[in-house]
Design an enzyme around this catalytic site. Structure first.
Site, PDB file in Angstrom:
ATOM      1  N   GLU A  95       0.424  -1.649  -0.110  1.00  0.00           N
ATOM      2  CA  GLU A  95       0.242   0.293  -0.108  1.00  0.00           C
ATOM      3  C   GLU A  95       0.605   0.856   0.296  1.00  0.00           C
ATOM      4  O   GLU A  95       0.126   2.265   0.592  1.00  0.00           O
ATOM      5  CB  GLU A  95      -1.014   0.293   1.053  1.00  0.00           C
ATOM      6  CG  GLU A  95      -2.202  -1.223   1.247  1.00  0.00           C
ATOM      7  CD  GLU A  95      -3.021  -0.817   1.939  1.00  0.00           C
ATOM      8  OE1 GLU A  95      -3.139  -0.139   3.339  1.00  0.00           O
ATOM      9  OE2 GLU A  95      -4.282  -1.961   1.887  1.00  0.00           O
ATOM     10  N   THR A 191      -0.063   1.261  10.747  1.00  0.00           N
ATOM     11  CA  THR A 191       0.508   0.809   9.229  1.00  0.00           C
ATOM     12  C   THR A 191       0.408   2.005   8.491  1.00  0.00           C
ATOM     13  O   THR A 191       1.053   2.061   7.432  1.00  0.00           O
ATOM     14  CB  THR A 191      -1.651  -0.018   8.301  1.00  0.00           C
ATOM     15  OG1 THR A 191      -1.932   1.481   9.672  1.00  0.00           O
ATOM     16  CG2 THR A 191      -1.825  -0.911   9.412  1.00  0.00           C
ATOM     17  N   ASP A 331     -18.895   2.106  11.458  1.00  0.00           N
ATOM     18  CA  ASP A 331     -17.330   2.399  11.689  1.00  0.00           C
ATOM     19  C   ASP A 331     -17.262   3.395   9.767  1.00  0.00           C
ATOM     20  O   ASP A 331     -16.603   3.336   9.440  1.00  0.00           O
ATOM     21  CB  ASP A 331     -17.259   0.920  10.454  1.00  0.00           C
ATOM     22  CG  ASP A 331     -15.662   0.661  10.438  1.00  0.00           C
ATOM     23  OD1 ASP A 331     -15.262   0.790  11.042  1.00  0.00           O
ATOM     24  OD2 ASP A 331     -15.351  -0.150   9.424  1.00  0.00           O
ATOM     25  N   HIS A 640      -4.984 -20.402  -0.756  1.00  0.00           N
ATOM     26  CA  HIS A 640      -4.295 -21.550  -1.466  1.00  0.00           C
ATOM     27  C   HIS A 640      -5.390 -22.264  -2.377  1.00  0.00           C
ATOM     28  O   HIS A 640      -5.026 -23.248  -3.000  1.00  0.00           O
ATOM     29  CB  HIS A 640      -3.280 -23.002  -0.707  1.00  0.00           C
ATOM     30  CG  HIS A 640      -2.278 -22.449  -0.628  1.00  0.00           C
ATOM     31  ND1 HIS A 640      -0.988 -22.078  -0.548  1.00  0.00           N
ATOM     32  CD2 HIS A 640      -2.100 -21.316   1.677  1.00  0.00           C
ATOM     33  CE1 HIS A 640      -0.020 -21.374   0.725  1.00  0.00           C
ATOM     34  NE2 HIS A 640      -1.010 -21.868   1.678  1.00  0.00           N
ATOM     35  N   MET A 681       2.793 -16.473   4.738  1.00  0.00           N
ATOM     36  CA  MET A 681       2.185 -17.857   5.552  1.00  0.00           C
ATOM     37  C   MET A 681       2.215 -17.899   7.224  1.00  0.00           C
ATOM     38  O   MET A 681       3.536 -18.000   8.021  1.00  0.00           O
ATOM     39  CB  MET A 681       2.975 -19.009   5.412  1.00  0.00           C
ATOM     40  CG  MET A 681       2.743 -20.613   5.860  1.00  0.00           C
ATOM     41  SD  MET A 681       1.142 -20.596   5.314  1.00  0.00           S
ATOM     42  CE  MET A 681       0.633 -21.912   6.282  1.00  0.00           C
TER      43      MET A 681
HETATM   44 CA    CA Z   1     -12.832   0.812  11.235  1.00  0.00          CA
END
Ligand code: CA
Length: 723
Positions: A95, A191, A331, A640, A681
């Protein structure tokens, strides 16, 4: 996995000047200034007049993602070609927007890893992995992503997923200092990009789907010492409030759930700085839990959720706020990118702050005092009819408040928002904002008998409750359409849109060449005419693209860089290798570039058919294979692929071809202990017993032998042996 990386790089080096991890044959003499990251306030304030660099992820302090470079323009963009690319060592979503300064391109990837490339050669100068515990994945609502670094005074700064703020030497990538910005016993994550103002590094965090109380903190750029912290929501009322405005805000909160669970309001992405008033604007997130009847029974505005907040960057002192969604219950974060700009209104120029938050309204505020100038829907909105410009408040549709009515209801936007973190861009020349818009509809319903979940999410909502609503013909639930919206912020009106073939948002860059650049989920990186939206140029990416590009010059020639790779392969995209989950890469373009991505796996030629799979013999019995199938379907198939055959939406390797399949020890080191955690993983030792992971291995061996048998049959059919 190393082998694939090296192979790709050899192939790339033959075509191009360099590639990640592989030093070119003749390394140029080290430039003393290379990697100096000599960024100071003066350079940041004048970032627009230094278009050869891309000094901040947002382009400038106003986060307009606009470049004055016009070498590549609507007249010649067709000459653009791939200059070089580098494979990334993670296949989770990418991102970040690169930062380019003093000859080095700095970029972050999933798992908060940092790479520094020489922009002339594409050589990796250094790499840094903060070695985030991969179990932290469980606290990341929306993948283990990172959106980029900040460069300042010889260093680059990164917020790591586990809540550390880390300063790295710009030339070597060595840690200068690091500090833990969060309580590690709580599910906080980082993030977002650190912002640097007047020598202070400002960083927020996320986690409001879980149980956290949001805040933003500033640290001394040289020592890492905390300078200030601003809390977005009030805490335990029996303790003194950290800031005077929290005492006021607490009057709009009810009960005790909010401070026991956290309340939310996390500052996880959007910020912008206005030097005129020396103000940092931060966006705050959703309530925690989402459901307001649980979070604050009896209602209230729940400040400072879902707000744009103006702070003094030197002291963290509150200046003003504008709340986009009072009493947020869907949200509806207001953490989306924030932008400062001078807009030309008929009555004169105004400096404004703008945001297109999740809730579907585009807001324009006066940058000085936060006075609401306009708030118009930029997509279909069903939770409010409009925003009353006199009061500055939305006029709600009562049925949308599922927590009051007790009934499930379909609402637009969804929790993903009509616009999310994907960067928008502004061209002062066209006067347009280019917004990555994603229209969807979903049901909301409150949960009965809410109990605090210490291990996972606390939204207070039930996702399946509206299934019957969505089953009604014409209900139009799900992902409806996505597009780049050209929006006139002065007239508060749509001008045109560029529809996406594949649903999903991707970040945008605007340039003075009358161009906008954006990737898409269809495996393309495109340039469009910034005035009309006409598509002018396209390049294949072999990957979904969600990140926004950066532009800069190398020896005076304009280049454009973009990170690719997110959430599985585009529909119809063939794998580059059986192990390729999403083709995560850094791609760099310039006029006349003649590079090419590696070829896709070739389609089967019936005349040259060979058996390409070489699995171990199946040793498990039928019961074991069956148990393995059950466990695979429940735990592994989502990434997968169903029946161990990855499809277009699968994000992880084709395990039938795995080199570790023959070896139970290596298999369990990967599956149980997280040996390939860096690539995405996770370790399953805590979740699945040894017996189960062994059974899964036997099932995959069975499926690999099924494939071998199919290939052998195809070869036999193509080359019939004469009796
Ligand atoms: Ca949120």
């Amino acid at each position: 996995m190393k082998a694939r990386l090296a192979l790709t790089c050899v192939a790339a080096a033959a075509l191009m000047s360099g590639c990640g991890g592989e030093a070119p044959a003749a390394k140029p003499a080290a430039d003393a200034n290379l990697g100096a990251a000599a960024v100071n306030t003066e350079r940041l304030l004048k970032a627009d007049s230094e278009p050869g660099s891309w000094l901040l992820t947002g382009g400038n302090y106003h986060e307009q993602r606009y470049s004055l470079l016009d070498q590549i323009s609507d007249a010649n963009v067709k000459e653009l070609g791939l200059s070089w690319y580098a494979d990334l060592d993670t296949e989770r979503s990418q991102e970040a927007t690169p930062v380019v300064v003093d000859g080095v391109l700095y970029v972050t990837t999933a798992w908060s890893m940092v790479k520094a490339y020489d922009v002339k050669t594409g050589t990796v100068l250094w790499e840094y992995d903060p070695k985030v515990n991969r179990a932290k994945d469980a606290d990341a609502c929306c993948d283990v992503v990172n959106r980029g670094v900040a460069a300042w005074n010889g260093k680059v700064y990164i917020g790591a997923l586990d809540g550390r703020l880390i300063a790295l030497d710009g030339k070597t990538g060595k840690v200068v200092w690091e500090t833990q910005t969060t309580d590690t016993t709580l599910p906080y994550t980082i993030t977002g990009v650190p912002r640097i103002v007047n020598g202070k590094v400002i960083i927020g965090n996320g986690g409001a789907e879980y149980r956290v109380r949001g805040y933003v903190t500033a640290y001394d750029s040289e020592t890492g010492e905390q300078a200030w912290r601003w809390w977005a929501v009030p805490g335990d009322p029996s303790k003194p409030y950290e800031q005077p405005e929290l005492a006021e805000a607490a009057k709009g909160w009810k009960g005790e759930n909010y401070w026991k669970i956290g309340g939310g309001g996390t500052v996880w992405d959007g910020m912008a700085y206005d030097e005129q008033s020396d103000t940092i604007y931060v966006g705050t997130g959703n309530g925690n839990p989402w459901n307001q009847a649980i979070r604050s029974p009896g209602g209230g505005d729940n400040l400072f959720l879902a707000s744009i907040v103006a702070l003094d960057p030197n002291t963290g002192k509150y200046k003003w706020h504008y709340q986009t969604t009072p009493g947020e219950t869907w949200d509806y974060t207001a953490t989306q990118p924030i932008m400062v700009a001078d807009l030309n209104y008929p009555e004169g120029k105004r400096r404004v702050v703008m945001q297109a938050p999740k809730n579907g309204f585009f807001y324009v505020l006066d940058a000085k005092d936060g006075k609401l100038i306009s708030a118009e829907k930029f997509g279909p909105v069903t939770w409010a009819t409009h925003v009353d410009l006199k009061t500055g408040r939305p006029v709600e549709v009562p049925e949308a408040r599922y927590e009051i009515t007790g009934k499930a209801v379909i609402v637009q936007p969804t929790a993903a928002g009509h616009h999310n973190w994907h960067p928008m861009a502004f061209s002062p020349e066209t006067g347009l904002i280019y917004i990555p818009v994603q229209i969807a509809a979903a049901s909301f319903a409150g949960i009965k008998n809410f109990k605090i979940n210490l291990e996972g999410r606390n939204t207070g909502t039930e996702f399946g409750a509206g299934a019957s609503l969505c089953a009604v013909p014409g209900a139009k639930c799900g992902n409806i359409e996505s597009y780049i919206l050209a929006w006139d912020p002065v007239k508060a009106k749509e001008v045109w849109r560029i529809p996406n073939v594949a649903y999903g948002s991707s970040g945008v860059l605007a340039t003075s060449g009358n161009l906008i650049f954006a990737g898409n989920h269809n495996g393309e990186f495109n340039a469009y005419n910034a005035t009309t939206g006409e598509k002018l140029w396209t390049a294949p990416t072999q990957a979904r693209v969600v990140a926004a590009p950066a532009t800069y010059t190398v020896d005076g020639q304009q280049e454009i860089a973009i990170l690719t790779g997110a959430r599985g392969l585009p529909t119809g995209q063939k794998r580059i290798s059986p192990y390729s989950g999403n083709n995560s890469r850094l791609m760099v373009f310039r006029a006349g570039g003649t590079g090419a991505l590696p070829a896709e796996m070739p389609p089967a030629d019936p005349n040259k058919l060979t058996v390409t799979i070489n699995p171990p013999l199946l040793t498990g019995d039928t019961e074991t294979v069956f148990a393995g199938e059950q466990a695979f379907t429940a735990n592994c198939a989502v990434c997968h692929g169903p029946a161990a055959v990855p499809g277009a939406g699968s994000t992880a390797p084709d395990l039938r071809y795995s080199a570790i399949l023959p070896f139970a020890g290596s298999w369990n080191a990967t599956v149980r202990d997280g040996d390939l955690a860096q690539r995405g993983m996770p370790a399953w030792a805590a979740t699945l017993p040894m017996e189960t992971t062994n059974a899964i291995r036997q099932y995959v061996i069975k499926r690999a032998n099924d494939e071998k048998a199919a290939q052998e049959a195809a070869v036999a059919a193509a080359h019939p042996t004469k009796p």
